[in-house]
Design an enzyme around this catalytic site. Sequence first.
Site, mmCIF file in Angstrom:
data_model
loop_
_atom_site.group_PDB
_atom_site.id
_atom_site.type_symbol
_atom_site.label_atom_id
_atom_site.label_comp_id
_atom_site.label_asym_id
_atom_site.label_seq_id
_atom_site.Cartn_x
_atom_site.Cartn_y
_atom_site.Cartn_z
ATOM 1 N N GLU A 1 -6.950 67.892 -24.070
ATOM 2 C CA GLU A 1 -6.498 69.275 -24.215
ATOM 3 C C GLU A 1 -7.625 70.232 -23.845
ATOM 4 O O GLU A 1 -8.492 70.531 -24.681
ATOM 5 C CB GLU A 1 -6.065 69.530 -25.660
ATOM 6 C CG GLU A 1 -4.897 68.668 -26.091
ATOM 7 C CD GLU A 1 -4.107 69.319 -27.216
ATOM 8 O OE1 GLU A 1 -2.890 69.416 -27.087
ATOM 9 O OE2 GLU A 1 -4.723 69.758 -28.211
ATOM 10 N N GLY B 1 2.322 72.034 -28.214
ATOM 11 C CA GLY B 1 2.209 72.969 -29.331
ATOM 12 C C GLY B 1 3.411 73.898 -29.375
ATOM 13 O O GLY B 1 4.497 73.541 -29.832
ATOM 14 N N GLY B 2 3.237 75.093 -28.856
ATOM 15 C CA GLY B 2 4.257 76.144 -28.914
ATOM 16 C C GLY B 2 5.667 75.685 -28.557
ATOM 17 O O GLY B 2 6.631 76.022 -29.265
ATOM 18 N N GLY C 1 -2.346 77.282 -25.929
ATOM 19 C CA GLY C 1 -1.738 78.512 -26.439
ATOM 20 C C GLY C 1 -1.989 79.728 -25.564
ATOM 21 O O GLY C 1 -1.753 80.858 -25.980
ATOM 22 N N SER D 1 -0.303 74.266 -23.172
ATOM 23 C CA SER D 1 0.783 75.029 -22.549
ATOM 24 C C SER D 1 1.793 74.167 -21.789
ATOM 25 O O SER D 1 2.317 74.576 -20.752
ATOM 26 C CB SER D 1 0.216 76.128 -21.633
ATOM 27 O OG SER D 1 -0.586 77.022 -22.396
ATOM 28 N N GLU E 1 -8.815 73.041 -32.520
ATOM 29 C CA GLU E 1 -8.790 74.104 -33.538
ATOM 30 C C GLU E 1 -9.507 73.641 -34.807
ATOM 31 O O GLU E 1 -10.141 74.443 -35.493
ATOM 32 C CB GLU E 1 -7.335 74.516 -33.829
ATOM 33 C CG GLU E 1 -6.769 75.327 -32.666
ATOM 34 C CD GLU E 1 -5.266 75.231 -32.479
ATOM 35 O OE1 GLU E 1 -4.558 74.764 -33.386
ATOM 36 O OE2 GLU E 1 -4.798 75.620 -31.393
ATOM 37 N N ASN F 1 3.172 69.338 -31.810
ATOM 38 C CA ASN F 1 2.176 69.750 -32.803
ATOM 39 C C ASN F 1 2.581 71.130 -33.300
ATOM 40 O O ASN F 1 2.424 72.121 -32.590
ATOM 41 C CB ASN F 1 0.785 69.780 -32.145
ATOM 42 C CG ASN F 1 -0.269 70.363 -33.067
ATOM 43 O OD1 ASN F 1 -0.056 70.470 -34.282
ATOM 44 N ND2 ASN F 1 -1.411 70.733 -32.504
ATOM 45 N N TRP F 2 3.107 71.151 -34.499
ATOM 46 C CA TRP F 2 3.627 72.417 -35.039
ATOM 47 C C TRP F 2 2.540 73.365 -35.533
ATOM 48 O O TRP F 2 2.836 74.517 -35.868
ATOM 49 C CB TRP F 2 4.609 72.135 -36.191
ATOM 50 C CG TRP F 2 5.960 71.699 -35.724
ATOM 51 C CD1 TRP F 2 6.390 71.614 -34.436
ATOM 52 C CD2 TRP F 2 7.072 71.313 -36.545
ATOM 53 N NE1 TRP F 2 7.700 71.192 -34.405
ATOM 54 C CE2 TRP F 2 8.136 71.002 -35.688
ATOM 55 C CE3 TRP F 2 7.253 71.198 -37.932
ATOM 56 C CZ2 TRP F 2 9.374 70.574 -36.168
ATOM 57 C CZ3 TRP F 2 8.484 70.775 -38.406
ATOM 58 C CH2 TRP F 2 9.537 70.471 -37.526
ATOM 59 N N LYS F 3 1.315 72.870 -35.649
ATOM 60 C CA LYS F 3 0.216 73.688 -36.191
ATOM 61 C C LYS F 3 0.646 74.282 -37.544
ATOM 62 O O LYS F 3 1.350 73.615 -38.288
ATOM 63 C CB LYS F 3 -0.187 74.756 -35.170
ATOM 64 C CG LYS F 3 -0.442 74.123 -33.797
ATOM 65 C CD LYS F 3 -1.149 74.999 -32.829
ATOM 66 C CE LYS F 3 -1.377 74.211 -31.545
ATOM 67 N NZ LYS F 3 -2.207 74.905 -30.587
ATOM 68 N N HIS G 1 -8.464 67.793 -33.375
ATOM 69 C CA HIS G 1 -7.900 68.869 -32.548
ATOM 70 C C HIS G 1 -8.958 69.954 -32.358
ATOM 71 O O HIS G 1 -9.749 70.218 -33.276
ATOM 72 C CB HIS G 1 -6.645 69.442 -33.220
ATOM 73 C CG HIS G 1 -5.883 70.362 -32.321
ATOM 74 N ND1 HIS G 1 -6.283 71.672 -32.105
ATOM 75 C CD2 HIS G 1 -4.787 70.164 -31.551
ATOM 76 C CE1 HIS G 1 -5.449 72.230 -31.242
ATOM 77 N NE2 HIS G 1 -4.525 71.342 -30.889
#
Length: 248
Positions: A166, A233-234, A172, A212, A96, A9-11, A94
């Site tokens: 999640e 993600g990251g 993150g 994470s 966010e 997930n590149w956000k 998600h």
Amino acid sequence: MRKPFIAGNWKMFKTVKEAKAFAAEFKKLYTPSDVKVAIAAPFTQLESLVKAFKGTGIKVAAQNMHFEDEGAFTGEVSAPMLKELGVELCIIGHSERRQYFKETDASVNKKLKKALEYGIMPILCVGESLKTREAKKQNEFVEKQITADFKGLSKEDALKVTVAYEPIWAIGTGKTATPKEAQAMCAHIRKVLKKLYGEEISEEIVIQYGGSVKPANAEELLNQEDIDGALVGGASLKAQDFIEIVHF
Ligand code: PGA
């Protein structure tokens, strides 16, 4: 038999140029296996990623979509628009989106139905806040989310949904749920799905853990019985890190 499924997930990261460079590097490193792989990118990168990954088996996902086919919804993108580009999956709900864009279980439910109508496979995100976990209400909270988000979905459609657990406190933050905590919640989610759809269906639905996930902890998380994959993600932003997770 559930197939492992790793999604990045590149956000809101990467330009088209950067996405193309990632795809070129990732394709060189990637060895196809029975692990399903997808990258969820911002809308502007979707078309070039679909092209770049053509014939590789690597799938492209959106990170959000609207629940109507079309209309006066400035700034939104619809399921048929994604479908036309060759996008096969979409992250829905998600945390966010729920936190910053006021998405609710009711809108998430509508989005799931619309995605499925267009043959776009949803990755449905659920998970509790730190406050809810500290109050030991996480099981109750996630059960409520799952029940509301799947409302009105047939067994056939439910099977097409990937659930990503999640915990918000692990996204993150560098703070991963322990494999035991993650496994316990994924088992709980499967129990809730069993209540809704019966054992056979619940045993087939793919459940990911996200929060994470990195090369150093992926294998242990993915070896848990009810964790079938990861939403990353990251660590999905660098081809080298993401490939290590994909080849866990
Ligand atoms: P993270 O994000 O891996 O950077 O914690 C996960 C996600 O939000 O999907």
